[in-house]
Scaffold this motif. Structure first.
Motif, PDB file in Angstrom:
ATOM      1  N   UNK A 110       0.834  -1.209   0.000  1.00 42.38           N
ATOM      2  CA  UNK A 110       0.000   0.000   0.000  1.00 42.38           C
ATOM      3  C   UNK A 110       0.865   1.254   0.000  1.00 42.38           C
ATOM      4  N   UNK A 111       1.902   1.253   0.839  1.00 37.99           N
ATOM      5  CA  UNK A 111       2.803   2.412   0.911  1.00 37.99           C
ATOM      6  C   UNK A 111       3.607   2.553  -0.382  1.00 37.99           C
ATOM      7  N   UNK A 112       4.030   1.406  -0.953  1.00 38.30           N
ATOM      8  CA  UNK A 112       4.767   1.447  -2.219  1.00 38.30           C
ATOM      9  C   UNK A 112       3.912   2.067  -3.321  1.00 38.30           C
ATOM     10  N   UNK A 113       2.640   1.685  -3.391  1.00 41.50           N
ATOM     11  CA  UNK A 113       1.730   2.260  -4.385  1.00 41.50           C
ATOM     12  C   UNK A 113       1.613   3.766  -4.178  1.00 41.50           C
ATOM     13  N   UNK A 114       1.491   4.195  -2.938  1.00 44.10           N
ATOM     14  CA  UNK A 114       1.372   5.619  -2.615  1.00 44.10           C
ATOM     15  C   UNK A 114       2.601   6.391  -3.095  1.00 44.10           C
ATOM     16  N   UNK A 115       3.781   5.832  -2.845  1.00 47.42           N
ATOM     17  CA  UNK A 115       5.030   6.485  -3.255  1.00 47.42           C
ATOM     18  C   UNK A 115       5.132   6.569  -4.776  1.00 47.42           C
ATOM     19  N   UNK A 116       4.796   5.478  -5.469  1.00 44.24           N
ATOM     20  CA  UNK A 116       4.883   5.464  -6.926  1.00 44.24           C
ATOM     21  C   UNK A 116       3.906   6.456  -7.564  1.00 44.24           C
ATOM     22  N   UNK A 117       2.714   6.568  -6.989  1.00 43.16           N
ATOM     23  CA  UNK A 117       1.725   7.494  -7.538  1.00 43.16           C
ATOM     24  C   UNK A 117       2.124   8.953  -7.310  1.00 43.16           C
ATOM     25  N   UNK A 118       2.777   9.226  -6.187  1.00 49.70           N
ATOM     26  CA  UNK A 118       3.199  10.588  -5.886  1.00 49.70           C
ATOM     27  C   UNK A 118       4.282  11.080  -6.836  1.00 49.70           C
ATOM     28  N   UNK A 119       5.031  10.144  -7.424  1.00 47.95           N
ATOM     29  CA  UNK A 119       6.164  10.523  -8.268  1.00 47.95           C
ATOM     30  C   UNK A 119       5.762  11.225  -9.557  1.00 47.95           C
ATOM     31  N   UNK A 120       4.485  11.082  -9.962  1.00 43.51           N
ATOM     32  CA  UNK A 120       4.075  11.743 -11.199  1.00 43.51           C
ATOM     33  C   UNK A 120       2.588  11.624 -11.470  1.00 43.51           C
ATOM     34  N   UNK A 121       1.830  11.286 -10.435  1.00 42.18           N
ATOM     35  CA  UNK A 121       0.381  11.095 -10.582  1.00 42.18           C
ATOM     36  C   UNK A 121       0.042  10.050 -11.645  1.00 42.18           C
ATOM     37  N   UNK A 122       0.922   9.063 -11.779  1.00 38.73           N
ATOM     38  CA  UNK A 122       0.674   8.019 -12.772  1.00 38.73           C
ATOM     39  C   UNK A 122       1.433   6.756 -12.399  1.00 38.73           C
ATOM     40  N   UNK A 124       3.670   4.220 -14.662  1.00 35.44           N
ATOM     41  CA  UNK A 124       4.225   3.906 -15.972  1.00 35.44           C
ATOM     42  C   UNK A 124       4.713   2.459 -15.976  1.00 35.44           C
ATOM     43  N   UNK A 125       5.235   2.013 -17.096  1.00 32.38           N
ATOM     44  CA  UNK A 125       5.573   0.599 -17.248  1.00 32.38           C
ATOM     45  C   UNK A 125       6.653   0.136 -16.273  1.00 32.38           C
ATOM     46  N   UNK A 126       7.688   0.951 -16.056  1.00 34.05           N
ATOM     47  CA  UNK A 126       8.743   0.509 -15.143  1.00 34.05           C
ATOM     48  C   UNK A 126       8.235   0.416 -13.707  1.00 34.05           C
ATOM     49  N   UNK A 127       7.262   1.245 -13.344  1.00 37.21           N
ATOM     50  CA  UNK A 127       6.665   1.157 -12.012  1.00 37.21           C
ATOM     51  C   UNK A 127       5.779  -0.086 -11.904  1.00 37.21           C
ATOM     52  N   UNK A 128       5.106  -0.428 -13.013  1.00 35.74           N
ATOM     53  CA  UNK A 128       4.349  -1.677 -13.030  1.00 35.74           C
ATOM     54  C   UNK A 128       5.263  -2.870 -12.854  1.00 35.74           C
ATOM     55  N   UNK A 252      -0.447  -1.600 -15.706  1.00 33.83           N
ATOM     56  CA  UNK A 252       0.512  -0.548 -16.060  1.00 33.83           C
ATOM     57  C   UNK A 252       1.473  -1.006 -17.149  1.00 33.83           C
ATOM     58  N   UNK A 253       1.818  -2.292 -17.162  1.00 38.17           N
ATOM     59  CA  UNK A 253       2.691  -2.810 -18.218  1.00 38.17           C
ATOM     60  C   UNK A 253       1.984  -2.799 -19.573  1.00 38.17           C
ATOM     61  N   UNK A 254       0.700  -3.145 -19.566  1.00 37.26           N
ATOM     62  CA  UNK A 254      -0.070  -3.169 -20.814  1.00 37.26           C
ATOM     63  C   UNK A 254      -0.385  -1.756 -21.289  1.00 37.26           C
ATOM     64  N   UNK A 255      -0.845  -0.924 -20.356  1.00 37.39           N
ATOM     65  CA  UNK A 255      -1.222   0.450 -20.685  1.00 37.39           C
ATOM     66  C   UNK A 255      -0.944   1.336 -19.467  1.00 37.39           C
ATOM     67  N   UNK A 256       0.089   2.208 -19.524  1.00 37.97           N
ATOM     68  CA  UNK A 256       0.395   3.091 -18.385  1.00 37.97           C
ATOM     69  C   UNK A 256      -0.848   3.813 -17.883  1.00 37.97           C
ATOM     70  N   UNK A 257      -0.961   3.927 -16.559  1.00 34.06           N
ATOM     71  CA  UNK A 257      -2.124   4.531 -15.922  1.00 34.06           C
ATOM     72  C   UNK A 257      -1.833   6.000 -15.624  1.00 34.06           C
ATOM     73  N   UNK A 258      -2.549   6.890 -16.256  1.00 30.63           N
ATOM     74  CA  UNK A 258      -2.380   8.327 -16.067  1.00 30.63           C
ATOM     75  C   UNK A 258      -3.616   8.894 -15.378  1.00 30.63           C
ATOM     76  N   UNK A 259      -3.414   9.581 -14.254  1.00 29.33           N
ATOM     77  CA  UNK A 259      -4.533  10.150 -13.512  1.00 29.33           C
ATOM     78  C   UNK A 259      -4.821  11.553 -14.032  1.00 29.33           C
ATOM     79  N   UNK A 260      -6.027  11.739 -14.543  1.00 22.49           N
ATOM     80  CA  UNK A 260      -6.435  13.047 -15.043  1.00 22.49           C
ATOM     81  C   UNK A 260      -6.914  13.920 -13.893  1.00 22.49           C
TER      82      UNK A 260
END
Length: 316
Positions: A110-122, A124-128, A252-260
């Motif tokens: 849960x914390x890892x997801x929070x950190x990854x999302x904070x890095x760019x509000x998305x 990307x594939x390497x984060x997946x 995220x590997x198939x299609x990077x998740x971008x938060x609008x």
């Protein structure tokens, strides 16, 4: 028609999830995997299949908010709604080993997801790839622990004697039901959101998340109705781990998740609820009675879930 699609989609997800769980367990038994591995990996991953299919379908349709909201909302629902409802029906006993392994890993993901999302509000594939790598490490450590206690999870006798053709039939039917169910659920949810002017992310953390958590909810209620005195939280926590690691990782590997911008409530509100509800398991498990989730605690969790739903819609 939107509500009809939504309801039919939910029904198909329930049926597909049940078929997939039973076929996965049967296949694992045929391959002589231990009961611990079946309970904490195969079943947890199978009950996360609705989230996986819905999230991938949403991402491919360009609905990133729906994909991420589905996972965050499902993780909240698995604990606050499913655990709360189950405890209300029958108080739960918690295994002492639960807080030494499963809970820390859930909090870590849960914390890892929070950190990854904070890095760019998305995402990307390497984060997946990072999330999927973390799942692999989790599975390796889980298998090592399973060897020390191979009989920790029970399996229905019926599944132990299942025929190969029945296993693959259930696997096929489950996959088809999940696929069709996800199509209808996403279509219905998006149509409702558009007509009411509600962002897809809010529909995702509420209606869609509850729908994809139905397999966990149904299994837990059935266990409670059977008056089983000790119900392991392993499957619920395992599902939350797989939701973050495998569902979001694969998506995220198939299609990077971008938060609008219209889905920013996921990062400014919903993810904090996910972290808080998950962390609250620790004090609730010890106060006032240790290793016990009473009916009062179940009512508390259900009340918290209603507050979460209110907070999600109050951002409109």
């Amino acid at each position: 028609m939107s509500i009809f699609y939504l309801l039919i989609g939910l029904v198909l997800l329930v049926i597909g999830g049940e078929f997939l769980v039973r076929s996965s367990v049967g296949l694992s038994l045929k391959l002589h995997l231990s009961r611990m591995i079946i309970g904490l990996t195969v079943v947890s991953f199978a009950t996360s299949a609705p989230e996986l299919i819905v999230s991938i379908q949403s991402a491919l349709d360009g609905l990133s908010g729906l994909a991420l909201g589905n996972v965050i909302g499902s993780n909240i629902a698995n604990i606050a709604l499913v655990l709360g409802t189950t405890a209300l029906i029958a108080p739960l006993a918690i295994n002492r080993d639960f807080f030494k392994f499963n809970w820390p890993w859930m909090m870590g993901f849960s914390i890892l997801l929070y950190i990854l999302l904070l890095s760019g509000n998305n995402l990307v594939r390497w984060e997946g790839a990072i999330l999927l790598s973390a799942i692999v490490v989790f599975l390796i450590l889980l298998i090592r622990r399973a060897r020390k206690d191979p009989e920790a999870a029970g399996v229905e006798e019926e599944l132990q004697e299942a025929k190969w053709w029945k296993i693959f039939l259930f696997l096929f039917l489950g996959g088809m039901a999940l696929w069709q169910g996800s199509e209808l659920l996403v279509q219905g949810a998006v149509d409702i959101a558009a007509r009411l002017g509600i962002p897809e992310s809010i529909i995702a953390v509420s209606m869609v998340a509850i729908g994809t958590s139905v397999p966990e909810l149904a299994a837990s209620i059935i266990a409670a109705l059977k008056k089983e005195k000790a119900i392991s939280l392993g499957n619920l926590i395992g599902s939350n781990i797989f939701n973050i690691g495998s569902v979001l990782g694969i998506t995220a590997l198939i299609q990077p998740i971008q938060i609008e911008e219209k889905g920013m409530g996921l990062l400014t509100n919903d993810i904090y609820w996910m972290l808080g509800i998950a962390f609250a398991l620790l004090p609730l498990a010890f106060l006032p009675k240790a290793y016990h989730i009473s009916r009062y605690k179940g009512i508390l969790y259900l009340a918290v879930y209603l507050l979460f739903i209110y907070s999600a819609f109050s951002t409109l």
